[in-house]
Design an enzyme around this catalytic site. Structure first.
Site, mmCIF file in Angstrom:
data_model
loop_
_atom_site.group_PDB
_atom_site.id
_atom_site.type_symbol
_atom_site.label_atom_id
_atom_site.label_comp_id
_atom_site.label_asym_id
_atom_site.label_seq_id
_atom_site.Cartn_x
_atom_site.Cartn_y
_atom_site.Cartn_z
ATOM 1 N N TYR A 69 -0.526 -7.042 17.021
ATOM 2 C CA TYR A 69 -0.797 -6.240 15.817
ATOM 3 C C TYR A 69 -2.072 -5.411 16.034
ATOM 4 O O TYR A 69 -2.093 -4.198 15.757
ATOM 5 C CB TYR A 69 -0.965 -7.182 14.623
ATOM 6 C CG TYR A 69 -1.358 -6.487 13.345
ATOM 7 C CD1 TYR A 69 -0.418 -5.815 12.577
ATOM 8 C CD2 TYR A 69 -2.679 -6.506 12.904
ATOM 9 C CE1 TYR A 69 -0.772 -5.175 11.399
ATOM 10 C CE2 TYR A 69 -3.046 -5.864 11.731
ATOM 11 C CZ TYR A 69 -2.095 -5.208 10.983
ATOM 12 O OH TYR A 69 -2.455 -4.568 9.821
ATOM 13 N N ASP A 79 15.013 2.662 9.176
ATOM 14 C CA ASP A 79 14.225 1.793 10.048
ATOM 15 C C ASP A 79 13.386 2.720 10.920
ATOM 16 O O ASP A 79 13.922 3.452 11.752
ATOM 17 C CB ASP A 79 15.156 0.922 10.898
ATOM 18 C CG ASP A 79 14.386 -0.018 11.819
ATOM 19 O OD1 ASP A 79 13.204 0.257 12.094
ATOM 20 O OD2 ASP A 79 14.976 -1.019 12.261
ATOM 21 N N VAL A 80 12.072 2.694 10.728
ATOM 22 C CA VAL A 80 11.213 3.673 11.402
ATOM 23 C C VAL A 80 11.130 3.457 12.914
ATOM 24 O O VAL A 80 10.538 4.269 13.622
ATOM 25 C CB VAL A 80 9.780 3.696 10.803
ATOM 26 C CG1 VAL A 80 9.797 4.208 9.378
ATOM 27 C CG2 VAL A 80 9.098 2.334 10.913
ATOM 28 N N SER A 104 -6.001 -0.372 10.544
ATOM 29 C CA SER A 104 -6.525 -1.643 10.025
ATOM 30 C C SER A 104 -7.878 -1.890 10.695
ATOM 31 O O SER A 104 -8.105 -1.407 11.814
ATOM 32 C CB SER A 104 -5.561 -2.771 10.407
ATOM 33 O OG SER A 104 -6.198 -4.022 10.308
ATOM 34 N N MET A 108 0.823 -1.218 0.000
ATOM 35 C CA MET A 108 0.000 0.000 0.000
ATOM 36 C C MET A 108 0.856 1.266 0.000
ATOM 37 O O MET A 108 0.478 2.277 -0.602
ATOM 38 C CB MET A 108 -0.927 -0.024 1.217
ATOM 39 C CG MET A 108 -1.944 -1.154 1.141
ATOM 40 S SD MET A 108 -3.086 -1.163 2.526
ATOM 41 C CE MET A 108 -2.170 -2.126 3.727
ATOM 42 N N LYS A 139 -2.721 -1.243 16.119
ATOM 43 C CA LYS A 139 -3.628 -0.503 15.235
ATOM 44 C C LYS A 139 -4.681 0.262 16.047
ATOM 45 O O LYS A 139 -5.071 1.373 15.663
ATOM 46 C CB LYS A 139 -4.268 -1.458 14.218
ATOM 47 C CG LYS A 139 -3.239 -2.075 13.253
ATOM 48 C CD LYS A 139 -2.416 -0.998 12.531
ATOM 49 C CE LYS A 139 -1.467 -1.587 11.501
ATOM 50 N NZ LYS A 139 -0.638 -0.534 10.841
ATOM 51 N N ASP A 199 11.977 3.521 3.662
ATOM 52 C CA ASP A 199 11.772 2.081 3.901
ATOM 53 C C ASP A 199 13.097 1.500 4.379
ATOM 54 O O ASP A 199 14.165 1.993 4.021
ATOM 55 C CB ASP A 199 11.336 1.386 2.598
ATOM 56 C CG ASP A 199 10.564 0.099 2.860
ATOM 57 O OD1 ASP A 199 9.349 0.053 2.559
ATOM 58 O OD2 ASP A 199 11.172 -0.877 3.378
ATOM 59 N N VAL A 244 -6.350 -6.884 1.959
ATOM 60 C CA VAL A 244 -5.548 -6.374 0.833
ATOM 61 C C VAL A 244 -4.379 -7.342 0.713
ATOM 62 O O VAL A 244 -3.686 -7.593 1.712
ATOM 63 C CB VAL A 244 -4.969 -4.959 1.111
ATOM 64 C CG1 VAL A 244 -4.263 -4.417 -0.126
ATOM 65 C CG2 VAL A 244 -6.032 -3.993 1.595
ATOM 66 N N ASN A 302 2.943 4.633 7.206
ATOM 67 C CA ASN A 302 2.394 3.383 6.664
ATOM 68 C C ASN A 302 3.205 2.138 7.006
ATOM 69 O O ASN A 302 2.660 1.037 7.003
ATOM 70 C CB ASN A 302 2.280 3.543 5.132
ATOM 71 C CG ASN A 302 2.184 2.210 4.429
ATOM 72 O OD1 ASN A 302 1.124 1.574 4.414
ATOM 73 N ND2 ASN A 302 3.298 1.738 3.872
HETATM 74 P P1 ADP Z 1 1.397 -3.575 3.574
HETATM 75 O O1 ADP Z 1 1.347 -2.724 2.348
HETATM 76 O O2 ADP Z 1 0.194 -4.420 3.771
HETATM 77 O O3 ADP Z 1 1.756 -2.798 4.820
HETATM 78 P P2 ADP Z 1 4.012 -4.668 2.790
HETATM 79 O O4 ADP Z 1 4.779 -5.667 3.598
HETATM 80 O O5 ADP Z 1 3.918 -4.899 1.311
HETATM 81 O O6 ADP Z 1 2.566 -4.656 3.425
HETATM 82 O O7 ADP Z 1 4.600 -3.213 3.023
HETATM 83 C C1 ADP Z 1 5.118 -2.786 4.235
HETATM 84 C C2 ADP Z 1 6.384 -2.014 3.970
HETATM 85 O O8 ADP Z 1 6.868 -1.530 5.238
HETATM 86 C C3 ADP Z 1 7.507 -2.841 3.353
HETATM 87 O O9 ADP Z 1 8.063 -2.155 2.242
HETATM 88 C C4 ADP Z 1 8.514 -2.977 4.478
HETATM 89 O O10 ADP Z 1 9.866 -3.072 4.035
HETATM 90 C C5 ADP Z 1 8.257 -1.709 5.254
HETATM 91 N N1 ADP Z 1 8.719 -1.803 6.648
HETATM 92 C C6 ADP Z 1 8.429 -2.770 7.535
HETATM 93 N N2 ADP Z 1 9.072 -2.539 8.687
HETATM 94 C C7 ADP Z 1 9.780 -1.381 8.526
HETATM 95 C C8 ADP Z 1 10.650 -0.625 9.352
HETATM 96 N N3 ADP Z 1 10.949 -0.986 10.618
HETATM 97 N N4 ADP Z 1 11.180 0.512 8.860
HETATM 98 C C9 ADP Z 1 10.903 0.898 7.597
HETATM 99 N N5 ADP Z 1 10.106 0.221 6.775
HETATM 100 C C10 ADP Z 1 9.546 -0.911 7.220
#
Ligand code: ADP
Length: 249
Positions: free
Chosen positions: A155, A61-62, A140, A17, A159, A36, A188, A88
């Site tokens: 989880y 890393d957020v 969510s 998303m 949310k 990301d 999704v 997101n």
């Molecule tokens: P959705 O769109 O359902 O959330 P995805 O797994 O396709 O599922 O997308 C989530 C995104 O969040 C991925 O690109 C993933 O690499 C990113 N992500 C997950 N954890 C972290 C984090 N700690 N820091 C940055 N990005 C993250």
């Protein structure tokens, strides 16, 4: 809904998303910041966004304070401002109390899905006040559907926390001209399911919705774009189900 000259930062925009949202903002004229922890995925999204406008990738890393601060600093250095923050990035893990594994990934899921939203918001707020910008948080339907959440308690808690933080931050920031809203998707199909090993019965889950389908990531992106646009200027503190009717069940 033109986003020409606007700057939109989308976390977790390497896939799913977030990726669809980054591409849509770019198509609508925004300069986008792809945040990301997966740099390869982030660069792939950036390639698609570059067809439409300027793009910045910041591997982040957020859940780590310095990395989030770095992402905002680089955004301001590159584009001079921030108009839209989409929180997101997310992960999920399946566990429950009786299986005894609930603590295994508890801190990780809390940090990535909830603490990061508070962290990103706190660091971005001074910049969003300057532009009278806005925030859209990824929640969510698990935040309120307890029967679904029972296999994903941590989880679901993250949310529910995102929904609550959306409301309280919206109230605090409203006098400063900053709006905060959240979207609550139902089914999704994205990598979050694959990574958690829970994609197997997705079709049954999607077919069980009242309208017998799942949402595409692009449909979620459209709602995020609308909430971030001036058309939604009277909407703040709201949490929007976009779930093929699943929360009616
Ligand atoms: P959705 O769109 O359902 O959330 P995805 O797994 O396709 O599922 O997308 C989530 C995104 O969040 C991925 O690109 C993933 O690499 C990113 N992500 C997950 N954890 C972290 C984090 N700690 N820091 C940055 N990005 C993250």
């Amino acid at each position: 809904m033109s986003f020409k000259n606007k700057v939109a930062l989308i976390t977790g925009s390497g896939s799913g998303m977030g990726e669809a949202t980054a591409i849509l903002f770019a198509k609508e004229g925004a300069n986008v910041v792809i945040v990301d922890w997966n740099e390869e995925a982030a660069n792939k999204t950036a390639e698609q966004c570059k067809k439409f406008g300027r793009v910045l990738v910041v591997k982040t890393d957020v859940s780590i304070d310095e990395e989030v601060k770095n992402a905002i600093d680089k955004t301001i250095k590159e584009f001079g401002k921030l108009d839209v923050l989409v929180n997101n990035a997310g992960i999920t893990r399946e566990h429950n109390l009786l299986s005894g594994n609930i603590m295994e990934s508890c801190d990780l899921v809390l940090a990535v899905n909830l603490r990061s939203v508070i962290l990103m918001t706190s660091i971005a707020t001074p910049h969003l006040i300057k532009t009278k910008g806005c925030i859209v948080n990824m929640s969510s339907i698990f935040s309120s559907m307890t029967n679904l959440a029972v296999r994903f308690p941590v989880y679901a808690v993250t949310k529910a926390g995102v929904d609550c933080f959306t409301r309280v931050s919206a109230l605090e920031l409203a006098p400063k001209g900053v709006r905060v809203n959240a979207v609550n998707p139902g089914p999704v199909y994205t990598n979050i399911l694959v990574n958690a090993g829970i994609d197997g019965n997705f079709d049954d889950y999607a077919k069980a919705t009242p309208i017998n389908r799942s949402s595409d990531p692009e449909e979620i992106a459209n709602l995020i774009l609308y909430l971030a646009s001036d058309k939604a200027r009277s909407i703040t503190g709201s949490t929007y189900p976009i779930d093929c009717g699943m929360s009616l069940m």
